[in-house]
Design a protein around this motif. Structure first.
Motif, PDB file in Angstrom:
ATOM      1  N   LYS A   1       0.850  -1.202   0.000  1.00  0.00           N
ATOM      2  CA  LYS A   1       0.000   0.000   0.000  1.00  0.00           C
ATOM      3  C   LYS A   1       0.882   1.247   0.000  1.00  0.00           C
ATOM      4  CE  LYS A   1      -0.890  -0.801   4.936  1.00  0.00           C
ATOM      5  NZ  LYS A   1      -0.337  -2.163   4.935  1.00  0.00           N
ATOM      6  N   TYR A   2       0.382   2.304  -0.663  1.00  0.00           N
ATOM      7  CA  TYR A   2       1.160   3.505  -0.917  1.00  0.00           C
ATOM      8  C   TYR A   2       0.361   4.735  -0.523  1.00  0.00           C
ATOM      9  CZ  TYR A   2       4.093   0.276  -3.473  1.00  0.00           C
ATOM     10  OH  TYR A   2       4.913  -0.781  -3.784  1.00  0.00           O
ATOM     11  N   LEU A   3       1.065   5.676   0.083  1.00  0.00           N
ATOM     12  CA  LEU A   3       0.468   6.967   0.421  1.00  0.00           C
ATOM     13  C   LEU A   3       0.858   7.972  -0.659  1.00  0.00           C
ATOM     14  CD1 LEU A   3      -1.126   8.619   2.584  1.00  0.00           C
ATOM     15  CD2 LEU A   3       1.106   9.259   3.531  1.00  0.00           C
ATOM     16  N   LEU A   4      -0.130   8.542  -1.316  1.00  0.00           N
ATOM     17  CA  LEU A   4       0.121   9.587  -2.307  1.00  0.00           C
ATOM     18  C   LEU A   4      -0.181  10.934  -1.666  1.00  0.00           C
ATOM     19  CD1 LEU A   4      -1.392   8.124  -5.604  1.00  0.00           C
ATOM     20  CD2 LEU A   4       0.847   7.707  -4.562  1.00  0.00           C
ATOM     21  N   ARG A   5       0.808  11.804  -1.660  1.00  0.00           N
ATOM     22  CA  ARG A   5       0.661  13.162  -1.135  1.00  0.00           C
ATOM     23  C   ARG A   5       0.455  14.091  -2.332  1.00  0.00           C
ATOM     24  NH1 ARG A   5       2.568  13.693   4.155  1.00  0.00           N
ATOM     25  NH2 ARG A   5       3.584  11.854   5.046  1.00  0.00           N
ATOM     26  N   ILE A   6      -0.763  14.609  -2.472  1.00  0.00           N
ATOM     27  CA  ILE A   6      -1.163  15.304  -3.689  1.00  0.00           C
ATOM     28  C   ILE A   6      -1.411  16.776  -3.393  1.00  0.00           C
ATOM     29  CG2 ILE A   6      -2.889  15.380  -5.528  1.00  0.00           C
ATOM     30  CD1 ILE A   6      -3.500  12.406  -4.834  1.00  0.00           C
ATOM     31  N   ALA A   7      -0.864  17.650  -4.234  1.00  0.00           N
ATOM     32  CA  ALA A   7      -1.102  19.090  -4.129  1.00  0.00           C
ATOM     33  C   ALA A   7      -1.500  19.630  -5.495  1.00  0.00           C
ATOM     34  CB  ALA A   7       0.145  19.812  -3.618  1.00  0.00           C
TER      35      ALA A   7
END
Length: 569
Positions: free
Chosen positions: A230-236
């Protein structure tokens, strides 16, 4: 005394001393870990960058596009020395950081500081207090944030877990826009004609438009994943003027955070993210191993021209060759208002004992701001008019001296603290298209708020020229989005529908097309704090103001003295 095994027992006093030393060292190490100082050098410089088959000079930080990601932990001190080698004056805003009593480090030009001139430097020195998650930074002068931007990653304090399953890895995704030409020249040309500047030529993911654009095979961001992880995507969203849908082919996303505030997790096939906002999502690599497109495309539910092209990046399972063609996700339709409204309704604060939602239940000050788009006289422009924008019929005029400096030094004549709490005249805000002259005025007028008072602000879209969605950003604060609706806000009925238990907490709110949003916050951060539409087009037209929050009675409740290297105008 010796034991039967031949070991010597230590005396109780010796053990106590050793324990004291051990715990002292552990505490020291813990304090150092919790309160580190992170230092960065930002060199603002011009570099040639190639996209869409040709190169052009752009303003960058350290020659990188996007700029470097800032990493810190909650509780850290961050020191960033910005040296300006570009031909433009520069200032940088650390979007979403609260900067308690320290507006000198906030960054918007002519609001909290004068810009950094060519050949000069300025040190942004601030503490990361009570915040953890994903934020971002960007230039806050002219349209320079078209290329001068990057992410901020604030990790939790050591030993503090995420309130969601721990990811195996994480990636930063920053969305942007790209123009073929020089952005400042394009903007100046539009302003001279009294018209909007040409729209962008592409959207980007981490500065790259993806292979659906010409000459862009090598300008594609790719992210490798492993089956079962599982991956955490930090989106801006660093785009200047576009709200964006984002989706990943073959994968759902679990939203766990917005604007560096944890949310109640929910699963969705796509997200909506406005300029200025951030969103963290968990992605489970549980689909058939292959290559999948991640894609962004604008949301626009009124007939206003936008750059509607789709930017892509690639999610690629480990071991899959690059020759496999990726599949595209099913994005919502560009005008899918129903999805936009339902998605935003799903956003709720976590509201647990560790991460409470301290929503103000009693309101000291009620504000009602109307958004107005209009035309003003311009003899040299096409049709003799130029487009403008206003809040409560006031088009904000940028000062030549920074507002915070004028406030701190009690300099007269820079601004007035008489911004009205409501528009001068009530009307059917979202009725038939309005072209009547509502007697818009120009001025540098601020809204003055007593320290520690609780504020409710209703932001109302209007049909002056056209209804449109507007992402509004408040510097120096988070706020709770307690209500939103379509049509005219009804003060007799709508407050009964507010969510005062677990509303989303953020720093940038999307006011829906032809509708309203109600936010609440406690004015406990003294200083001058910018409040503006985060569509660069509208900000430039005057859709902005600022709050002047008075000092509190305590010694730590007043604006700090300015740093010695504060730029002068």
């Amino acid at each position: 005394m010796a034991s039967k095994c031949g070991y010597n027992f230590l005396s109780g006093q010796t053990v106590s001393r050793l324990l004291f030393l051990v715990f002292g060292l552990v505490s020291l190490v813990s304090l150092q870990a919790e309160a580190a100082t992170k230092k960065y050098q930002f060199n603002v410089q011009v570099n040639n960058v190639s996209r869409l088959c040709h190169a052009k000079p752009i303003v960058t930080v350290n020659g990188r596009f996007p700029g470097p990601t800032i990493y810190a932990r909650e509780g850290d001190r961050v020191i960033i020395n910005v040296t300006n080698h570009a031909q433009y004056n520069m200032s940088i805003h650390w979007h979403g950081l609260k900067q308690y009593a320290n507006g000198w480090a906030d960054g918007p030009a002519y609001i909290t500081q004068c810009p950094i001139k060519t050949g000069s430097s300025y040190v942004y020195d601030f503490n990361v207090t009570g915040q953890r998650g994903t934020l971002w930074w960007h230039a806050h002068i002219l349209w320079l944030r078209a290329t001068v931007y990057g992410a901020i990653v604030i990790l939790p304090q050591q030993g503090t877990p995420y309130p969601f399953p721990k990811p195996d890895n994480e990636h930063v995704l920053v969305f942007g826009e790209w123009w073929h030409g020089d952005v400042e020249q394009i903007v100046n040309k539009g302003n001279a004609m009294g018209l909007p500047p040409n729209m962008s030529d592409a959207h980007t993911i981490n500065g790259k438009p993806g292979p659906l654009f010409p000459c862009s095979e090598k300008h594609t961001f790719a992210m490798e994943v492993e089956q079962g992880k599982k991956y955490l995507l930090r989106i801006a969203n660093a785009a200047l003027n576009d709200e964006l849908f984002f989706a990943i082919a073959g994968h759902n996303m679990t939203v766990v955070e917005i604007d560096a505030v944890y949310t109640k997790p929910f699963t969705t096939s796509a997200i909506l993210i406005a300029p200025g906002q951030t969103t963290n999502v968990l992605v489970y690599a549980n689909s058939a191993p292959s290559r999948y497109f991640m894609a962004v495309r604008p949301f626009q539910d009124v007939p206003i021209p936008v750059d509607n092209k789709t930017a892509t990046a690639i999610l690629q399972y480990k071991g899959i060759p690059n020759t496999v063609l990726p599949s595209l996700p099913q994005l919502p339709s560009p005008n899918d208002t129903a999805f936009a409204l339902s998605y935003n309704k799903m956003l709720r604060s976590l509201n647990t004992p560790n991460f409470p939602a301290n929503v103000p239940l009693k309101v000291d000050r009620n504000l009602f701001f109307t958004i107005g788009l209009g035309k003003s006289v311009c003899p040299t422009c096409i049709n003799g008019t130029r487009l403008s924008a206003s809040l409560n019929n006031i088009t904000f005029v940028m000062p030549q001296t920074a507002l915070l400096q004028a406030h701190y030094s009690n300099t007269k004549g820079v601004f007035t603290a008489d911004f009205p709490d409501k528009p001068p005249k009530a009307f059917n805000y979202t009725g038939a298209p309005l072209t009547a002259n509502l007697f818009t005025t120009h001025g540098t007028r601020l809204s003055k708020i007593p320290f520690n008072s609780t504020v409710e602000l209703v932001i109302q879209d209007t049909n002056l020229l056209s209804v449109e969605s507007h992402p509004f950003h408040l510097h120096g604060y988070n706020f709770f989005v307690v209500g939103t609706g379509i049509g005219n806000f009804n003060p007799a009925k709508d407050p009964a529908k507010y969510n005062l238990v677990d509303p989303p907490e953020r720093n940038t709110v999307g006011v829906p097309t032809g509708g309203w949003s109600a936010i609440r916050f406690r004015a406990d951060n003294p200083g001058v704090w910018f409040f503006h539409c985060h569509l660069e087009l509208h900000t430039g037209w005057g859709l902005k103001t600022a709050f002047l929050v008075e000092d509190g009675p305590g010694t730590d409740q007043a604006v700090r003295p300015p740093p010695k290297d504060l730029p002068l105008c």
